[in-house]
Design an enzyme around this catalytic site. Structure first.
Site, PDB file in Angstrom:
ATOM      1  N   ARG A 127       0.867  -1.172   0.000  1.00  0.00           N
ATOM      2  CA  ARG A 127       0.000   0.000   0.000  1.00  0.00           C
ATOM      3  C   ARG A 127       0.902   1.219   0.000  1.00  0.00           C
ATOM      4  NH1 ARG A 127      -4.727   1.601   2.106  1.00  0.00           N
ATOM      5  NH2 ARG A 127      -3.946   3.502   1.098  1.00  0.00           N
ATOM      6  N   ASP A 157      -2.990  -1.559   8.758  1.00  0.00           N
ATOM      7  CA  ASP A 157      -2.017  -0.525   8.394  1.00  0.00           C
ATOM      8  C   ASP A 157      -0.638  -0.744   8.994  1.00  0.00           C
ATOM      9  OD1 ASP A 157      -3.657   0.966   6.776  1.00  0.00           O
ATOM     10  OD2 ASP A 157      -4.353   2.278   8.379  1.00  0.00           O
ATOM     11  N   ARG A 158      -0.598  -1.138  10.280  1.00  0.00           N
ATOM     12  CA  ARG A 158       0.680  -1.153  10.998  1.00  0.00           C
ATOM     13  C   ARG A 158       0.974  -2.556  11.513  1.00  0.00           C
ATOM     14  NH1 ARG A 158      -2.352   2.858  12.378  1.00  0.00           N
ATOM     15  NH2 ARG A 158      -2.947   2.036  14.422  1.00  0.00           N
ATOM     16  N   GLU A 193      -2.523  15.887   7.934  1.00  0.00           N
ATOM     17  CA  GLU A 193      -1.931  14.559   7.785  1.00  0.00           C
ATOM     18  C   GLU A 193      -1.474  14.380   6.341  1.00  0.00           C
ATOM     19  OE1 GLU A 193      -4.079  11.148   8.993  1.00  0.00           O
ATOM     20  OE2 GLU A 193      -4.259  11.755  11.079  1.00  0.00           O
ATOM     21  N   GLU A 194      -0.541  13.472   6.142  1.00  0.00           N
ATOM     22  CA  GLU A 194      -0.188  12.942   4.818  1.00  0.00           C
ATOM     23  C   GLU A 194      -0.048  14.028   3.749  1.00  0.00           C
ATOM     24  OE1 GLU A 194      -2.217   8.549   5.436  1.00  0.00           O
ATOM     25  OE2 GLU A 194      -3.344  10.079   4.350  1.00  0.00           O
ATOM     26  N   ARG A 243      -4.104  16.466   4.084  1.00  0.00           N
ATOM     27  CA  ARG A 243      -5.375  15.792   4.379  1.00  0.00           C
ATOM     28  C   ARG A 243      -5.876  16.244   5.743  1.00  0.00           C
ATOM     29  NH1 ARG A 243      -5.823   9.150   4.996  1.00  0.00           N
ATOM     30  NH2 ARG A 243      -7.835   9.042   6.092  1.00  0.00           N
ATOM     31  N   ASP A 275     -11.465  16.698  -1.031  1.00  0.00           N
ATOM     32  CA  ASP A 275     -11.270  15.526  -0.182  1.00  0.00           C
ATOM     33  C   ASP A 275     -12.436  14.561  -0.396  1.00  0.00           C
ATOM     34  OD1 ASP A 275     -10.092  13.829   1.625  1.00  0.00           O
ATOM     35  OD2 ASP A 275     -10.119  15.220   3.315  1.00  0.00           O
ATOM     36  N   ARG A 310     -13.648   5.829  -2.452  1.00  0.00           N
ATOM     37  CA  ARG A 310     -12.390   5.982  -3.183  1.00  0.00           C
ATOM     38  C   ARG A 310     -12.491   5.287  -4.540  1.00  0.00           C
ATOM     39  NH1 ARG A 310      -8.149   4.895   1.875  1.00  0.00           N
ATOM     40  NH2 ARG A 310      -8.796   6.729   3.095  1.00  0.00           N
ATOM     41  N   TYR A 331      -5.143   6.614  -2.530  1.00  0.00           N
ATOM     42  CA  TYR A 331      -4.285   7.758  -2.248  1.00  0.00           C
ATOM     43  C   TYR A 331      -3.766   8.354  -3.560  1.00  0.00           C
ATOM     44  CZ  TYR A 331      -3.814   6.906   2.829  1.00  0.00           C
ATOM     45  OH  TYR A 331      -4.033   6.778   4.170  1.00  0.00           O
TER      46      TYR A 331
END
Length: 470
Positions: free
Chosen positions: A116, A149-150, A275-276, A291, A322, A368, A402
């Site tokens: 990702r 994600d993590r 963010e990001e 973001r 957004d 998305r 993204y």
């Protein structure tokens, strides 16, 4: 002539030819030696012949003695100069395809990483696609649960732009579940965030070697851009967030030289959320479009100077970019405040073109899917709704994700301006599709001085895979 005489005649002729051949060879050798000696390049059996082969990570020097080879490895010379990157952005009339990796299609039968957050960054000699792997391959049992994600298995890796994120061509960069990377003209710098949510650490690598670290200062998922950082005259800048994703968090700008942090500053942004960030160099400053994961459907804007002073606000345009977001007609725009009251969000980008702005967004207002880039007249400075250009990159029947920005340096293009480029991630698998995994591929576009027709450069993989049917 009797047979004996014939034999004698043939033998005599053969002997004569042989003697002539020997004489010619002797003359040839004498002439060669004389010529070489006169040119100062006579060879000595005790001399050496050195051949150097330039490889990716080293220079291989082969010294050839008489009947002997000696191989030694010498350090690859680094680039001599930092990139300037103070040029203005080129004016773009449209965006042309630069690369497409088709990683998921290839991965149905190839050794391709589950990834990702892919992004692109360029050196003076090449552009590379960076991505966060899940420590697993597509169509393999370890791809199960990679919607997360993590994890301790996530790493930042890279390939040359256009290549799929495959096992055979990928280069390890950093242990990370959040990252950024950029090239200062001499070496690559990467920032990889890893560790537990409440005590994450960002490791700054320069030239592949750990040089500095940043510890979590708020204890709440330290994270960074997921796109290219920005280097100007040897100084590299990036933005980090630490704190909640759905209310006020803490934000910092970092500045590094040769991978060592030489400056940082807190961003004061009460009521706003960052963010990001997707950043790029423009006229000696770093411009970022970020973001807001808290309330805004308009995107935060951050402009950073070399002394780490900054201006922060929101993209003024009267068109939201957004996702999720409301109707364009109901949005008024603001240069200073979040609008729209829609939580969550998605990483995005934009480019300032004078007072105009190119801005990317999903076509869908709620999910998305699809992707378009629109040009808004005076959208950088006013609440303008004047959409003067639109180009579809992915139609609304296909998934996106993204998106982020980077530039082509003048060393690559030989132009007097920086070419604006962007990438769009195309997420496949969970949570929208019936698979055990989540991964993505990407399409990359670069600005040109011509209009480009809309089309759909979507992912195109046919799901589910074999592993999903077990």
């Amino acid at each position: 002539m009797n047979p004996n005489q014939k034999i004698i005649a043939i033998g005599s002729a053969s002997l004569g030819i042989l003697i002539l051949n020997v004489i010619l060879h002797v003359v040839s050798i004498i002439v060669t030696v004389l010529v070489l000696n006169n040119n100062g390049t006579g060879l000595n059996c005790n001399g050496t012949i050195i051949r150097e082969y330039n490889e990716t990570v080293r220079v291989e020097r082969i010294t050839q003695w008489y009947n002997t080879n000696t191989i030694e490895y010498i350090e690859r010379p680094s680039n001599e100069y930092y990139m300037n990157n103070t040029e203005p952005l080129c004016e773009a009339q449209g965006f042309a395809p630069f690369s497409k990796d088709n990683g998921i299609r290839i991965g149905s039968r190839g050794h391709v990483f589950v990834i990702r957050e892919p992004f692109v960054s360029c050196s003076p000699s090449e552009c590379r696609t960076f991505f966060l792997t899940q420590g697993s391959l597509l169509n393999d049992k370890h791809s199960n649960g990679t919607v997360k994600d993590r994890s301790p298995y996530r790493t930042l890796m890279s390939v040359k732009i256009g290549q799929s994120p495959n096992v055979y061509q990928a280069r390890f960069e950093s242990v990370a579940w959040s990252a950024t990377a950029c090239h200062d003209g001499k070496k690559w710098m990467t920032v990889g965030v890893t560790g537990p949510d409440n005590q994450a650490v960002a490791v700054v690598n320069y030239g592949g070697v750990p040089v500095d670290i940043i510890n979590s200062w708020a204890g709440d998922i330290l994270r960074t851009q997921e796109s290219s950082c920005t280097c100007i005259k040897g100084d590299c800048y990036w933005v980090m967030t630490d704190g909640p994703a759905n209310r006020q968090a803490k934000y910092r700008i970092f500045k590094a030289k040769d991978g060592r942090i030489i400056g940082q500053t807190d961003i004061s942004f009460n009521g706003g959320h960052i963010e990001e960030c997707s950043c790029y160099p423009n006229e000696g400053k770093v411009e970022c479009i970020c973001r807001d994961n808290w309330t805004g459907t308009n995107r935060p804007i951050l402009v950073i100077s070399s002394d780490l002073s900054y201006t922060v606000g929101y993209l003024c345009a009267g068109i939201p970019t957004d996702t999720p977001r409301g109707e364009d007609s109901q949005f008024t725009g603001s240069c200073t405040s979040p609008l729209g009251n829609k939580g969550y969000g998605v990483k995005g980008f934009g480019f300032r073109q004078g007072t105009d702005v190119w801005a990317g967004r999903t076509i869908s207002r709620t999910s998305r899917s699809g992707f378009e880039i629109i040009k808004i007249r005076n959208g950088w400075t006013q609440n303008s709704k004047d959409q003067i250009r639109r180009q579809v990159i992915i139609d609304n029947l296909n998934w996106s994700g993204y998106s982020g920005s980077f530039t082509l340096p003048v060393e690559l293009t030989k132009k007097g301006c920086l070419v604006p480029c962007f990438w769009v991630e195309m997420i496949r698998g969970k949570p929208e599709e019936t698979t055990i995994w989540t991964s993505s591929s990407s399409i990359v576009m670069c600005g040109v001085d011509h209009k480009i027709a809309s089309w759909s450069w979507h992912d195109g993989a046919i799901l589910p895979f074999d592993i999903d049917k077990m």
